[in-house]
Design a protein around this motif. Sequence first.
Motif, mmCIF file in Angstrom:
data_model
loop_
_atom_site.group_PDB
_atom_site.id
_atom_site.type_symbol
_atom_site.label_atom_id
_atom_site.label_comp_id
_atom_site.label_asym_id
_atom_site.label_seq_id
_atom_site.Cartn_x
_atom_site.Cartn_y
_atom_site.Cartn_z
ATOM 1 N N GLY A 409 12.611 3.155 43.521
ATOM 2 C CA GLY A 409 11.615 3.963 44.188
ATOM 3 C C GLY A 409 10.405 3.117 44.523
ATOM 4 N N SER A 410 9.725 3.423 45.625
ATOM 5 C CA SER A 410 8.593 2.612 46.042
ATOM 6 C C SER A 410 7.468 2.710 45.028
ATOM 7 C CB SER A 410 8.084 3.072 47.417
ATOM 8 O OG SER A 410 7.482 4.347 47.304
ATOM 9 N N ALA A 411 6.533 1.768 45.122
ATOM 10 C CA ALA A 411 5.405 1.774 44.200
ATOM 11 C C ALA A 411 4.634 3.079 44.302
ATOM 12 C CB ALA A 411 4.493 0.585 44.509
ATOM 13 N N ALA A 412 4.444 3.575 45.528
ATOM 14 C CA ALA A 412 3.703 4.824 45.708
ATOM 15 C C ALA A 412 4.438 5.988 45.079
ATOM 16 C CB ALA A 412 3.480 5.082 47.196
ATOM 17 N N GLU A 413 5.762 6.042 45.269
ATOM 18 C CA GLU A 413 6.547 7.125 44.681
ATOM 19 C C GLU A 413 6.442 7.093 43.163
ATOM 20 O OE1 GLU A 413 10.198 7.546 47.887
ATOM 21 O OE2 GLU A 413 10.273 6.038 46.324
ATOM 22 N N THR A 414 6.528 5.893 42.601
ATOM 23 C CA THR A 414 6.489 5.772 41.152
ATOM 24 C C THR A 414 5.113 6.138 40.614
ATOM 25 O OG1 THR A 414 8.081 3.985 41.382
ATOM 26 C CG2 THR A 414 7.051 4.238 39.249
ATOM 27 N N ASP A 415 4.064 5.729 41.328
ATOM 28 C CA ASP A 415 2.705 6.060 40.902
ATOM 29 C C ASP A 415 2.479 7.562 40.885
ATOM 30 O OD1 ASP A 415 1.797 3.552 40.389
ATOM 31 O OD2 ASP A 415 1.037 3.197 42.408
ATOM 32 N N ASN A 416 3.106 8.265 41.821
ATOM 33 C CA ASN A 416 2.856 9.697 41.949
ATOM 34 C C ASN A 416 3.725 10.551 41.045
ATOM 35 O OD1 ASN A 416 0.890 9.345 43.890
ATOM 36 N ND2 ASN A 416 2.360 9.376 45.587
ATOM 37 N N GLY A 417 4.782 9.971 40.509
ATOM 38 C CA GLY A 417 5.612 10.833 39.690
ATOM 39 C C GLY A 417 6.624 10.133 38.840
ATOM 40 N N GLY A 418 6.393 8.868 38.570
ATOM 41 C CA GLY A 418 7.342 8.149 37.736
ATOM 42 C C GLY A 418 8.544 7.720 38.545
ATOM 43 N N ASP A 419 9.609 7.343 37.860
ATOM 44 C CA ASP A 419 10.825 6.859 38.501
ATOM 45 C C ASP A 419 11.508 8.023 39.190
ATOM 46 O OD1 ASP A 419 13.107 5.615 39.262
ATOM 47 O OD2 ASP A 419 13.691 4.919 37.265
ATOM 48 N N THR A 420 11.454 8.043 40.516
ATOM 49 C CA THR A 420 11.969 9.182 41.266
ATOM 50 C C THR A 420 13.476 9.159 41.415
ATOM 51 O OG1 THR A 420 11.776 8.029 43.383
ATOM 52 C CG2 THR A 420 9.838 9.213 42.595
ATOM 53 N N GLY A 421 14.089 8.008 41.190
ATOM 54 C CA GLY A 421 15.532 7.920 41.355
ATOM 55 C C GLY A 421 15.957 7.719 42.792
ATOM 56 N N THR A 422 15.017 7.518 43.718
ATOM 57 C CA THR A 422 15.375 7.318 45.108
ATOM 58 C C THR A 422 15.688 5.856 45.362
ATOM 59 O OG1 THR A 422 13.071 6.971 45.701
ATOM 60 C CG2 THR A 422 13.923 9.219 45.856
ATOM 61 N N GLY A 423 16.674 5.610 46.213
ATOM 62 C CA GLY A 423 17.029 4.246 46.553
ATOM 63 C C GLY A 423 17.891 3.598 45.502
ATOM 64 N N PRO A 424 18.785 2.700 45.946
ATOM 65 C CA PRO A 424 19.626 1.992 44.980
ATOM 66 C C PRO A 424 18.799 1.054 44.123
ATOM 67 C CG PRO A 424 19.844 1.021 47.164
ATOM 68 C CD PRO A 424 19.008 2.256 47.327
ATOM 69 N N ALA A 425 19.262 0.811 42.918
ATOM 70 C CA ALA A 425 18.562 -0.113 42.026
ATOM 71 C C ALA A 425 18.573 -1.518 42.620
ATOM 72 C CB ALA A 425 19.227 -0.105 40.659
ATOM 73 N N LEU A 426 17.490 -2.251 42.402
ATOM 74 C CA LEU A 426 17.374 -3.626 42.861
ATOM 75 C C LEU A 426 17.291 -4.563 41.664
ATOM 76 C CD1 LEU A 426 14.779 -3.471 45.801
ATOM 77 C CD2 LEU A 426 17.268 -3.324 45.919
ATOM 78 N N ALA A 427 17.899 -5.712 41.795
ATOM 79 C CA ALA A 427 17.863 -6.741 40.759
ATOM 80 C C ALA A 427 17.876 -8.099 41.438
ATOM 81 C CB ALA A 427 19.038 -6.591 39.797
ATOM 82 N N ALA A 428 17.617 -9.137 40.683
ATOM 83 C CA ALA A 428 17.580 -10.480 41.254
ATOM 84 C C ALA A 428 18.109 -11.490 40.254
ATOM 85 C CB ALA A 428 16.150 -10.845 41.671
ATOM 86 N N VAL A 429 18.509 -12.643 40.771
ATOM 87 C CA VAL A 429 18.967 -13.762 39.948
ATOM 88 C C VAL A 429 18.146 -14.977 40.345
ATOM 89 C CG1 VAL A 429 20.940 -15.122 39.170
ATOM 90 C CG2 VAL A 429 21.287 -12.790 40.002
ATOM 91 N N ASN A 430 17.602 -15.666 39.362
ATOM 92 C CA ASN A 430 16.760 -16.833 39.626
ATOM 93 C C ASN A 430 17.398 -18.079 39.022
ATOM 94 O OD1 ASN A 430 14.179 -17.722 40.778
ATOM 95 N ND2 ASN A 430 13.705 -18.365 38.703
ATOM 96 N N GLY A 431 17.348 -19.168 39.751
ATOM 97 C CA GLY A 431 17.928 -20.413 39.261
ATOM 98 C C GLY A 431 17.082 -21.608 39.655
ATOM 99 N N GLN A 432 17.220 -22.683 38.914
ATOM 100 C CA GLN A 432 16.511 -23.926 39.207
ATOM 101 C C GLN A 432 17.321 -25.076 38.649
ATOM 102 O OE1 GLN A 432 12.972 -24.236 36.276
ATOM 103 N NE2 GLN A 432 13.310 -22.045 36.522
ATOM 104 N N SER A 433 16.883 -26.299 38.950
ATOM 105 C CA SER A 433 17.680 -27.443 38.511
ATOM 106 C C SER A 433 16.817 -28.650 38.240
ATOM 107 C CB SER A 433 18.726 -27.802 39.574
ATOM 108 O OG SER A 433 18.114 -28.520 40.638
ATOM 109 N N ILE A 434 17.424 -29.631 37.607
ATOM 110 C CA ILE A 434 16.756 -30.866 37.226
ATOM 111 C C ILE A 434 16.359 -31.696 38.436
ATOM 112 C CG2 ILE A 434 18.842 -32.301 37.068
ATOM 113 C CD1 ILE A 434 17.712 -33.411 34.421
ATOM 114 N N CYS A 435 16.973 -31.423 39.594
ATOM 115 C CA CYS A 435 16.652 -32.181 40.801
ATOM 116 C C CYS A 435 15.575 -31.513 41.639
ATOM 117 C CB CYS A 435 17.904 -32.405 41.642
ATOM 118 S SG CYS A 435 18.612 -30.902 42.362
#
Length: 467
Positions: A409-435
């Motif tokens: 849920g967008s920041a505005a939606e969450t601010d106004n009523g918590g986790d609204t359950g709208t929209g698919p969940a988002l996640a990310a993967v972060n990586g880095q290396s020695i080079c």
Amino acid sequence: MTTHQPGETRPPAEPIAVIGMACRLPGAAGPAQLWDLLCRGAEAPGPHIDDIDHVEGTGAHTAETGVTGHDRDATAGAGTTAESAATIDPQQRLLLRTAREALADAGSDPATLAGTRTAVFAGQSQADHWERLRETRAERRMEPLAALTDGGQQRSVLAGRLSYALGLHGPCVTVDTGQASSLTAVHLACTSLRAGESTLALAGGVNAVLSPVAGDLFGRAGVLAADRRCKFADASADGFVRADGVGVVVLKPLRAALADGDRVRAVILGSAVSHDGATKQRLTDPSVTGQRLAMRWAYEAAGAEPGRVGYVEAHGTGTGIDRIELAALNEELAAGRPVGRPLLVGSVKTNIGHCEAAAGVAGLIKTVLCLEHRAVPPSLHFTTPSPEVEWGRLPITVPTAIEPLPSAGSAAETDNGGDTGTGPALAAVNGQSICGVNVHLVLSAAPPAPESTGPPPYSRTAVVPAF
């Protein structure tokens, strides 16, 4: 050549569907076993996978390493002789079999891919098997070309053997960006699919710790944990433990996957690769600037608000670079994040160790499982937050128990009523290396599956045939 200026708005990248995946990791012979390991808050029994037998290393911090009999018959028909099949680089064998398992998970019959524009992008950063062959002079008993290819001296053969075995005509690239290799491979696969140069892609990476040399150097550099545990973001963090691993994902443009009736496990909305450049004193030092660039470009490509991401699978080695990564995540993902909705950040390395060239794809598979189950397993060994991290200014939580994955849920939606359950969940993967390479992937949960009206797919539980 068309160039884009910094800050210029571009249309979001075409979404890429993850339609299949497979892995062999310490304590987990597949994604289901990995999810069970994660949810139990368990650690793998050792730094290695069961498909490789190990011998004692020579350094105080090296893993038990070595190679004997993983699937010697699995290379039949993959361009090897009967003699060289017994000495083929186990990284090639692991990738061959795991790719077959990933295709089975995608409901795809590998026999139907011959002649197609299916791509292979495979990460590899070590050629330990070749070094061991040279140490024992075993390469002198092999045919010269077989020594170069089967022995692992030519790393290009890793991807090439898989394309040859399946008869594929799409791009075929072995990728080496160090510890970021498999995530870079996934990024390149997505780029290839979006450009239309391939219609399906196999992407991932493999790591087999077969020589004590790199382990000795890591140990002398002081980056290996004395207790053989990765303690991400904890005050007791003193390094990582090396681990074997292999993972492969099957990718297809989302529109094509939906049209074909494929099971979509998750969606890659966008990704980016950056380099730190000259923003640090040494090549091997991490850089907040370089990591932020990869993150920023990935969210621009995804057309997603960073503040809506619920979980990030961190590179998370349990070394001094954790604070750099957390600082970069804070500066790029904290903006617009509502109070009371912290970002969950964890690391699969706390369960299975650091799979190096395969570390990123291991984290990606974990993240796909988090999106499927709408839950985030605990990150282990986090008892005393590291004093090197400014926790008071970070809206970040390292979960120590299973947590629900927030919806997007967008920041505005969450601010106004918590986790609204709208929209698919988002996640990310972060990586880095020695080079100095950084990679960031932005994912969403799969869209609702339409009712299938076509023929049943190739069995996902079918016995995986040998090559």
